[in-house]
Write an enzyme that holds these catalytic residues in place. Structure first.
Site, PDB file in Angstrom:
ATOM      1  N   ARG A   1       0.708  -0.698   0.245  1.00 17.31           N
ATOM      2  CA  ARG A   1      -0.106  -0.140  -0.236  1.00 17.31           C
ATOM      3  C   ARG A   1       0.949   1.166  -0.302  1.00 17.31           C
ATOM      4  O   ARG A   1       1.876   1.487   0.728  1.00 17.31           O
ATOM      5  CB  ARG A   1      -1.013  -0.174   1.567  1.00 17.31           C
ATOM      6  CG  ARG A   1      -1.908  -1.369   0.975  1.00 17.31           C
ATOM      7  CD  ARG A   1      -2.340  -0.940   2.745  1.00 17.31           C
ATOM      8  NE  ARG A   1      -3.597  -1.936   2.862  1.00 17.31           N
ATOM      9  CZ  ARG A   1      -3.233  -3.339   3.290  1.00 17.31           C
ATOM     10  NH1 ARG A   1      -2.498  -3.755   3.633  1.00 17.31           N
ATOM     11  NH2 ARG A   1      -4.164  -4.154   3.346  1.00 17.31           N
TER      12      ARG A   1
ATOM     13  N   LYS B   1      -1.652  -2.651   7.271  1.00 13.73           N
ATOM     14  CA  LYS B   1      -3.290  -2.109   7.937  1.00 13.73           C
ATOM     15  C   LYS B   1      -3.428  -2.807   9.343  1.00 13.73           C
ATOM     16  O   LYS B   1      -3.057  -4.172   9.114  1.00 13.73           O
ATOM     17  CB  LYS B   1      -4.334  -2.831   6.665  1.00 13.73           C
ATOM     18  CG  LYS B   1      -5.879  -2.450   6.572  1.00 13.73           C
ATOM     19  CD  LYS B   1      -6.245  -2.591   5.721  1.00 13.73           C
ATOM     20  CE  LYS B   1      -7.818  -1.344   5.714  1.00 13.73           C
ATOM     21  NZ  LYS B   1      -8.644  -1.702   4.759  1.00 13.73           N
TER      22      LYS B   1
ATOM     23  N   HIS C   1      -2.549   2.114  -5.893  1.00 10.81           N
ATOM     24  CA  HIS C   1      -3.421   0.852  -5.700  1.00 10.81           C
ATOM     25  C   HIS C   1      -3.277   0.108  -6.889  1.00 10.81           C
ATOM     26  O   HIS C   1      -3.246  -1.251  -6.846  1.00 10.81           O
ATOM     27  CB  HIS C   1      -4.442   1.281  -5.249  1.00 10.81           C
ATOM     28  CG  HIS C   1      -4.464   0.327  -4.052  1.00 10.81           C
ATOM     29  ND1 HIS C   1      -3.971   0.463  -2.580  1.00 10.81           N
ATOM     30  CD2 HIS C   1      -6.285   0.069  -3.732  1.00 10.81           C
ATOM     31  CE1 HIS C   1      -4.565  -0.426  -2.049  1.00 10.81           C
ATOM     32  NE2 HIS C   1      -5.824  -1.325  -2.752  1.00 10.81           N
TER      33      HIS C   1
ATOM     34  N   ARG D   1      -0.797  -2.549  -6.950  1.00  8.40           N
ATOM     35  CA  ARG D   1      -0.829  -3.708  -5.900  1.00  8.40           C
ATOM     36  C   ARG D   1      -2.345  -4.532  -6.120  1.00  8.40           C
ATOM     37  O   ARG D   1      -1.782  -5.663  -6.643  1.00  8.40           O
ATOM     38  CB  ARG D   1      -1.806  -2.515  -4.803  1.00  8.40           C
ATOM     39  CG  ARG D   1      -2.053  -4.117  -3.412  1.00  8.40           C
ATOM     40  CD  ARG D   1      -2.806  -2.863  -2.780  1.00  8.40           C
ATOM     41  NE  ARG D   1      -3.072  -3.562  -1.523  1.00  8.40           N
ATOM     42  CZ  ARG D   1      -2.757  -4.338  -0.011  1.00  8.40           C
ATOM     43  NH1 ARG D   1      -1.084  -4.278  -0.944  1.00  8.40           N
ATOM     44  NH2 ARG D   1      -2.934  -5.251   0.824  1.00  8.40           N
TER      45      ARG D   1
ATOM     46  N   HIS E   1      -4.350  -9.405   3.629  1.00 11.02           N
ATOM     47  CA  HIS E   1      -5.832  -9.129   3.998  1.00 11.02           C
ATOM     48  C   HIS E   1      -5.951 -10.330   5.251  1.00 11.02           C
ATOM     49  O   HIS E   1      -5.585 -10.989   4.899  1.00 11.02           O
ATOM     50  CB  HIS E   1      -5.981  -9.395   2.743  1.00 11.02           C
ATOM     51  CG  HIS E   1      -6.132  -9.260   1.353  1.00 11.02           C
ATOM     52  ND1 HIS E   1      -6.199  -9.528  -0.233  1.00 11.02           N
ATOM     53  CD2 HIS E   1      -5.846  -7.399   2.001  1.00 11.02           C
ATOM     54  CE1 HIS E   1      -6.003  -7.873  -0.441  1.00 11.02           C
ATOM     55  NE2 HIS E   1      -5.401  -7.155   0.165  1.00 11.02           N
TER      56      HIS E   1
ATOM     57  N   TYR F   1      -8.697  -8.019  -5.546  1.00 11.69           N
ATOM     58  CA  TYR F   1      -7.918  -7.919  -6.415  1.00 11.69           C
ATOM     59  C   TYR F   1      -7.496  -9.100  -7.988  1.00 11.69           C
ATOM     60  O   TYR F   1      -7.029  -8.747  -8.785  1.00 11.69           O
ATOM     61  CB  TYR F   1      -6.119  -7.833  -5.753  1.00 11.69           C
ATOM     62  CG  TYR F   1      -6.417  -6.696  -4.689  1.00 11.69           C
ATOM     63  CD1 TYR F   1      -6.184  -5.442  -4.929  1.00 11.69           C
ATOM     64  CD2 TYR F   1      -7.628  -6.710  -3.421  1.00 11.69           C
ATOM     65  CE1 TYR F   1      -5.620  -4.717  -3.951  1.00 11.69           C
ATOM     66  CE2 TYR F   1      -7.346  -5.827  -3.003  1.00 11.69           C
ATOM     67  CZ  TYR F   1      -7.084  -4.590  -2.988  1.00 11.69           C
ATOM     68  OH  TYR F   1      -7.072  -3.974  -1.930  1.00 11.69           O
TER      69      TYR F   1
END
Length: 309
Positions: free
Chosen positions: A156, A182, A249, A252, A275, A284
């Site tokens: 990220r 995250k 992104h 990503r 994740h 994704y």
């Protein structure tokens, strides 16, 4: 201690509201970028309530619905509106925990539907990533190192710009980078040979002084806005279509899609991207609907082998 009026009291921008927001954020593992976004979301809601003479402690789901429809009228994406309401819901949950209110007005609100199987971010094909990296290589060692790490690791942008020189290291023969992911989770990834070489080229110019890994010409930390501008400029130079819609992104997304296309197991891609939910990783994977990957083919092939054996 946070002191908040009970129902019927006034809670507006500033004063008690800021205390509540800061106490709420302090009790959650969030990146600084997410904290700043949540602060803006709560402030915008409080301002909306103030304009209408509504007490945030006494609003109902009807008020939240009206607020959401207003956001949608501004042409905000459903995912953006849903994120803003999610933050408000968490804020009101905190108010319930400290007994400032009895019910969360966002809980019964009509939130926009956001498919977990779709992402609005514009992705990049492998050939476009190659062209972007070629443009970055011509633009300078820092630009090349930034783009290579984003492309090869799928970080990220907040994780990238938050790196310090001291986050680089070695582990069991792998050159590594450690960062806060995250949710405030401490993570580490292995640098690819290409990323490592690009980083060495940049460090030879940057020097080995402590501080942010990626710095500006004045020595400050490179920020996310600069990276946004950089990828769009380089994409334009590389002749990539819709370059002005790209974001960090996008790399990503490209990382996840390329990894799955190369046969990397979903679980490994999920771990690499940090994740918690595999459904997020699948979103994704732009190639997930490719019929060449239909498991029916593998099952039929296995049956044919058994019959032939």
């Amino acid at each position: 201690m946070v002191v908040v009026p009970r129902q019927g009291g006034e809670l507006a921008v500033g004063g008690p509201a800021e205390q509540v927001t800061e106490a709420w954020l302090a009790n959650r593992r969030l990146s600084e970028h997410t904290r700043a976004a949540y602060r803006r979301d709560v402030s915008a809601w409080l301002a909306w309530c103030a304009e209408r003479g509504a007490d945030p402690l006494r609003v109902s789901f009807l008020d939240v619905n009206a607020y959401a429809r207003g956001l949608e009228s501004l042409k905000l994406a459903p995912a953006t509106v849903a994120r803003k309401l999610s933050g408000l819901s968490s804020w009101y949950d905190f108010l319930m925990k400290i007994r400032a209110i009895d019910a969360n007005p966002v809980a019964g609100a009509d939130r926009p539907y956001v498919s977990r199987d779709h992402s609005a971010t514009l992705g990049l094909a492998p050939e476009e990533v190659d062209a972007l990296l070629a443009a970055a290589a011509s633009a300078g060692v820092r630009h090349f190192a930034v783009m290579t790490i984003l492309a090869d690791l799928g970080l990220r942008v907040g994780e990238l710009v938050g790196l310090d020189l001291g986050d680089l290291g070695w582990e069991r023969g792998h050159r590594t980078v450690r960062f806060v992911g995250k949710g405030g989770k401490q993570r580490r990834r292995a640098l690819t040979p290409a990323a490592s070489a690009a980083l060495d080229g940049y460090l030879a110019v940057r020097g080995d002084a402590e501080g942010p890994l990626f710095v500006t010409s004045t020595g400050g930390r490179l920020d996310r806005h600069a990276v946004f501008r950089l990828i769009r400029r380089l994409a334009g130079e590389a002749g990539i279509q819709e370059a002005d819609r790209l974001s960090p992104h996008s790399l990503r997304h490209a990382f996840a899609t390329a990894a799955r296309a190369e046969g990397v197991p979903l679980e490994d891609v999920q771990d690499a991207m940090g994740h918690a939910d595999p459904r997020t990783t699948r979103r994704y994977d732009r190639d997930r609907h490719n019929l060449d990957r239909d498991p029916a083919y593998m099952i039929a092939a296995a049956r044919a082998r058994r019959a032939g054996g």
